[in-house]
Design an enzyme around this catalytic site. Structure first.
Site, PDB file in Angstrom:
ATOM      1  N   LYS A 197       2.058  41.712  63.260  1.00  0.00           N
ATOM      2  CA  LYS A 197       1.229  42.501  62.395  1.00  0.00           C
ATOM      3  C   LYS A 197       0.080  42.049  62.179  1.00  0.00           C
ATOM      4  O   LYS A 197      -0.153  40.866  62.155  1.00  0.00           O
ATOM      5  CB  LYS A 197       2.209  43.030  61.183  1.00  0.00           C
ATOM      6  CG  LYS A 197       2.191  41.627  60.098  1.00  0.00           C
ATOM      7  CD  LYS A 197       2.838  41.931  59.031  1.00  0.00           C
ATOM      8  CE  LYS A 197       1.820  41.925  57.730  1.00  0.00           C
ATOM      9  NZ  LYS A 197       1.596  40.577  57.168  1.00  0.00           N
ATOM     10  N   ASP A 234       8.295  42.854  62.598  1.00  0.00           N
ATOM     11  CA  ASP A 234       8.268  42.880  61.189  1.00  0.00           C
ATOM     12  C   ASP A 234       9.164  41.776  60.907  1.00  0.00           C
ATOM     13  O   ASP A 234      10.389  42.022  61.092  1.00  0.00           O
ATOM     14  CB  ASP A 234       8.788  44.329  60.707  1.00  0.00           C
ATOM     15  CG  ASP A 234       8.416  44.277  59.147  1.00  0.00           C
ATOM     16  OD1 ASP A 234       9.055  43.283  58.487  1.00  0.00           O
ATOM     17  OD2 ASP A 234       7.779  45.158  58.616  1.00  0.00           O
ATOM     18  N   HIS A 235       8.724  40.548  60.415  1.00  0.00           N
ATOM     19  CA  HIS A 235       9.480  39.488  60.359  1.00  0.00           C
ATOM     20  C   HIS A 235      10.691  39.745  59.419  1.00  0.00           C
ATOM     21  O   HIS A 235      11.797  39.174  59.377  1.00  0.00           O
ATOM     22  CB  HIS A 235       8.943  38.262  60.293  1.00  0.00           C
ATOM     23  CG  HIS A 235       8.454  37.749  58.644  1.00  0.00           C
ATOM     24  ND1 HIS A 235       7.319  38.295  58.095  1.00  0.00           N
ATOM     25  CD2 HIS A 235       9.134  37.015  57.770  1.00  0.00           C
ATOM     26  CE1 HIS A 235       7.209  37.833  57.223  1.00  0.00           C
ATOM     27  NE2 HIS A 235       8.306  37.059  56.572  1.00  0.00           N
ATOM     28  N   LYS A 290      15.543  38.733  59.019  1.00  0.00           N
ATOM     29  CA  LYS A 290      16.179  38.054  57.754  1.00  0.00           C
ATOM     30  C   LYS A 290      17.657  38.176  57.752  1.00  0.00           C
ATOM     31  O   LYS A 290      17.706  39.628  57.915  1.00  0.00           O
ATOM     32  CB  LYS A 290      15.465  38.165  56.569  1.00  0.00           C
ATOM     33  CG  LYS A 290      13.985  37.591  56.461  1.00  0.00           C
ATOM     34  CD  LYS A 290      13.320  37.816  55.069  1.00  0.00           C
ATOM     35  CE  LYS A 290      11.897  37.452  55.107  1.00  0.00           C
ATOM     36  NZ  LYS A 290      11.714  36.054  54.450  1.00  0.00           N
ATOM     37  N   ASP A 298      -0.597  44.288  53.517  1.00  0.00           N
ATOM     38  CA  ASP A 298      -0.042  43.305  53.908  1.00  0.00           C
ATOM     39  C   ASP A 298       1.385  42.978  53.688  1.00  0.00           C
ATOM     40  O   ASP A 298       2.317  42.657  54.649  1.00  0.00           O
ATOM     41  CB  ASP A 298      -0.628  41.867  52.924  1.00  0.00           C
ATOM     42  CG  ASP A 298      -0.151  40.689  53.448  1.00  0.00           C
ATOM     43  OD1 ASP A 298      -0.245  39.993  54.497  1.00  0.00           O
ATOM     44  OD2 ASP A 298       0.168  39.524  52.496  1.00  0.00           O
ATOM     45  N   HIS A 329       6.701  45.450  55.679  1.00  0.00           N
ATOM     46  CA  HIS A 329       8.014  44.841  54.833  1.00  0.00           C
ATOM     47  C   HIS A 329       8.792  45.619  53.994  1.00  0.00           C
ATOM     48  O   HIS A 329      10.074  45.705  54.175  1.00  0.00           O
ATOM     49  CB  HIS A 329       7.836  43.308  54.333  1.00  0.00           C
ATOM     50  CG  HIS A 329       7.015  42.569  55.144  1.00  0.00           C
ATOM     51  ND1 HIS A 329       6.998  42.237  56.634  1.00  0.00           N
ATOM     52  CD2 HIS A 329       6.175  41.443  54.852  1.00  0.00           C
ATOM     53  CE1 HIS A 329       6.229  41.585  56.963  1.00  0.00           C
ATOM     54  NE2 HIS A 329       5.660  40.990  56.271  1.00  0.00           N
ATOM     55  N   LYS A 339       0.888  38.618  44.576  1.00  0.00           N
ATOM     56  CA  LYS A 339       0.676  37.307  44.677  1.00  0.00           C
ATOM     57  C   LYS A 339       0.606  36.841  43.435  1.00  0.00           C
ATOM     58  O   LYS A 339       0.089  37.587  42.419  1.00  0.00           O
ATOM     59  CB  LYS A 339      -0.476  36.865  45.542  1.00  0.00           C
ATOM     60  CG  LYS A 339      -0.544  37.491  46.882  1.00  0.00           C
ATOM     61  CD  LYS A 339      -0.091  36.424  47.959  1.00  0.00           C
ATOM     62  CE  LYS A 339      -0.004  36.995  49.412  1.00  0.00           C
ATOM     63  NZ  LYS A 339       0.773  36.619  50.234  1.00  0.00           N
ATOM     64  N   LYS A 370       8.780  33.558  43.090  1.00  0.00           N
ATOM     65  CA  LYS A 370       9.108  34.194  44.515  1.00  0.00           C
ATOM     66  C   LYS A 370      10.474  34.939  44.475  1.00  0.00           C
ATOM     67  O   LYS A 370      11.409  34.193  44.321  1.00  0.00           O
ATOM     68  CB  LYS A 370       9.246  33.280  45.585  1.00  0.00           C
ATOM     69  CG  LYS A 370       9.515  33.875  46.910  1.00  0.00           C
ATOM     70  CD  LYS A 370       8.636  33.349  48.097  1.00  0.00           C
ATOM     71  CE  LYS A 370       9.174  34.048  49.330  1.00  0.00           C
ATOM     72  NZ  LYS A 370       7.952  34.741  50.177  1.00  0.00           N
TER      73      LYS A 370
HETATM   74  C1  BG6 Z   1       3.696  37.822  55.327  1.00  0.00           C
HETATM   75  C2  BG6 Z   1       2.307  38.216  54.617  1.00  0.00           C
HETATM   76  O1  BG6 Z   1       3.961  39.134  56.612  1.00  0.00           O
HETATM   77  O2  BG6 Z   1       4.780  37.883  54.605  1.00  0.00           O
HETATM   78  C3  BG6 Z   1       2.176  37.032  53.513  1.00  0.00           C
HETATM   79  O3  BG6 Z   1       1.193  38.286  55.464  1.00  0.00           O
HETATM   80  C4  BG6 Z   1       3.244  36.949  52.937  1.00  0.00           C
HETATM   81  O4  BG6 Z   1       1.109  37.384  52.860  1.00  0.00           O
HETATM   82  C5  BG6 Z   1       4.741  36.862  53.871  1.00  0.00           C
HETATM   83  O5  BG6 Z   1       3.182  35.546  52.054  1.00  0.00           O
HETATM   84  C6  BG6 Z   1       5.977  36.573  53.171  1.00  0.00           C
HETATM   85  O6  BG6 Z   1       6.936  36.457  53.806  1.00  0.00           O
HETATM   86  P1  BG6 Z   1       8.222  35.766  53.360  1.00  0.00           P
HETATM   87  O7  BG6 Z   1       9.184  35.405  54.806  1.00  0.00           O
HETATM   88  O8  BG6 Z   1       8.014  34.180  52.851  1.00  0.00           O
HETATM   89  O9  BG6 Z   1       8.759  36.543  52.276  1.00  0.00           O
END
Ligand code: BG6
Length: 510
Positions: free
Chosen positions: A170, A199-200, A204, A257, A262, A362, A367
């Site tokens: 992406k 899309d990582h 998960k 982003d 996601h 952010k 988190k």
């Molecule tokens: C990325 C974003 O795709 O996902 C980042 O560009 C973000 O800004 C990240 O921090 C979050 O990924 P994860 O796997 O840590 O939730």
């Protein structure tokens, strides 16, 4: 155990068996970049550690800088040592990168592709058969179409008797139009089945587990609709700031982003109809239907359904931290949002009228990525007033991170002579229910790309359907006058986000 008895299989390790992968050469464009160092090389290592890579596996790094194969080998080893989720076994590491190649070349320079072609041919020769080729584009997005076109011009987009696949990171465009343009240029060279748009979040474990929970249990489906579900809240909050990524982030903002990709993916998995089978196209067909059922927001009334904000100075993990404008390389006038919240609807038979709240940011309190499904309250409370005080609607929460798991809140009687109710949690936690450590998202996705399984990658129509929802929000925000509201770093986000909630709905505490 009797002498003849079979050893007991560990039932919890089911599903960990290795799937065969055709011999493959993985080519990483942007081989020395952040993503390659932090995620891709460690993922390759962990796959090797688990014996999941094909028997013949070759790695080629492509980048602009000059370096020898040996220097790249050392750099790859160092990346794994620094970023791998498990301490590397020196033997596995040495074997994995023993024959690694480095090809120098600017991404738009045909000479680099000639060198790459020659290197790939040598690897096939050494392997005694044509290896599949998996090109991973982990470069600045402006190079995606250029690289694909150069691969095509060099004839590297096809390979006799073997498969060629291209993985694209992406962002896929920065709005609908640029995404369509990128998709068109890519599909001029490749077939859709060769394109793996990452899309990582789809890699998960807990995200995939939403599908298991929904479609492997009879318990949820009967209530999975507008008659029983009151609202859905999807949160992807981060406590970190933008760090050193101002160059990318300031052009992107929270909506592009995280929400465009996601978060909308999480929404589709939660809301989709059961696919007839778990094949790539059946699953993606159902996801696209959900996206198409979401009415595009009206840019002229954007403030009714979307809130943006930017972090101001505050505290994170007990330390004073600067606001967005105090981060290095952020332009003084920047109006880029670091927080975005939306209220969407999925206008179909199953979901009409159920608000879907999405928020990301952010520098929030902590988190957490979770999907909370709140059921409607019970129709009648027979307890006396005092006893009813603790009766709250059931909430089913899928926690993607941290503390991956699923929890369901239920009302239970507090022990004692009085009928007093309070919510209790029924919890499934990955860490305690399964013995194995979850693989990193990139491990799963790299392996799927090498196997040619597209299920966890986004299809062209899916990406464009996502932009159809996001574009009007961007346009609406661009037309707004005035400053972007602020929120204190380390807080729950901007006050304005409360205005998105319908009726008695409230944001969950981050
Ligand atoms: C990325 C974003 O795709 O996902 C980042 O560009 C973000 O800004 C990240 O921090 C979050 O990924 P994860 O796997 O840590 O939730």
């Amino acid at each position: 155990m009797s002498a003849t008895a079979e050893p007991q299989a560990n039932p919890l390790s089911a599903g960990l068996e290795r799937l065969p992968v055709h011999p493959t050469t993985l080519v990483i464009f942007g081989a020395t970049g952040d993503l390659a160092r932090r995620k891709l090389l460690p993922a390759v290592y962990n796959l090797a550690h688990e014996g999941a890579l094909p028997e013949r596996f070759q790695l080629v790094g492509v980048s602009r800088g000059e370096q020898t194969d040996e220097e790249y080998r050392q750099a790859a080893i160092e990346s794994v040592e620094t970023f791998s989720r498990r301490p590397p076994d020196p033997d596995v590491l040495a074997r994995l990168f023993a024959e690694v190649r480095y090809v120098q070349g600017a991404f738009d320079d045909p000479a680099g592709y000639e060198r790459l072609d020659a290197a790939l041919a040598e690897l096939d020769e050494a392997g005694g058969l044509p290896l599949n080729r998996c090109f991973y584009l982990s470069t600045a997005p402006s190079f995606f179409p250029v690289i694909v076109e150069r691969l095509g011009a060099q004839g590297l987009h096809r390979h006799e008797d073997a498969d060629v696949r291209v993985v694209i990171e992406k962002p896929i465009g920065r709005d609908l139009e640029s995404a369509q343009e990128l998709n068109r240029r890519v599909l001029d060279v490749l077939e859709e089945k060769q394109v793996f748009r990452i899309d990582h979040y789809l890699g998960k474990e807990t995200v995939q587990n939403m599908l298991a929970f929904r479609f492997a249990n009879g318990l949820f489906e009967p209530v999975w609709n507008r008659n029983y579900i009151d609202n859905v809240q999807i949160t992807a909050s981060e406590d970190i700031g933008i760090g050193t990524r101002a160059g990318y982030y300031d052009e992107s903002g929270a909506l592009r982003d995280l929400v465009q990709n996601h978060m909308l993916q999480l929404l589709t998995l939660l809301a989709m109809e059961p696919p007839v089978s778990f094949t790539a196209d059946q699953v993606r067909d159902e996801k696209v239907k959900v996206l198409r059922a979401i009415p595009a927001p009206d840019p002229a009334r954007i403030e009714e359904v979307a809130v943006r904000a930017q972090y101001a100075a505050g505290t994170a993990a007990g330390e004073d931290v600067p606001g967005y404008h105090g981060e290095s390389d952020v332009p003084a006038e920047s109006a880029t949002e670091t927080y975005a919240a939306l209220r969407l609807e999925v206008d179909n038979w199953r979901w009409a009228g159920v608000p879907f709240y999405l928020r990301t940011g952010k520098r929030l309190a902590r988190k957490v990525t979770e999907i909370a499904v709140t059921l409607k309250p019970v129709p009648h409370l027979a307890f006396d007033q005092a006893g009813s005080v603790g009766v709250l609607p059931n909430v089913l929460v899928f926690t993607v991170q941290p503390n991956e798991g699923v929890s369901l809140s239920l009302g239970a009687k507090i022990p004692g002579t009085r009928m007093s109710i309070r919510p209790v949690q029924m919890e499934f936690l990955y860490g305690t229910s399964f013995l194995s450590q979850s693989p990193e998202a990139y491990e799963r996705l790299l392996l799927d790309a090498m196997r040619g399984d597209l299920t966890l990658f986004t299809r062209v129509d899916e990406v464009e359907a996502q932009w159809r929802i996001i574009d009007p929000v961007l346009r609406g925000w661009a037309a707004l006058d005035g400053d972007v509201p602020g929120y204190e770093a380390g807080s729950q986000g901007p006050e304005q986000a409360h205005a998105l909630m319908v009726g008695a709905d409230r944001w969950r505490r981050i």
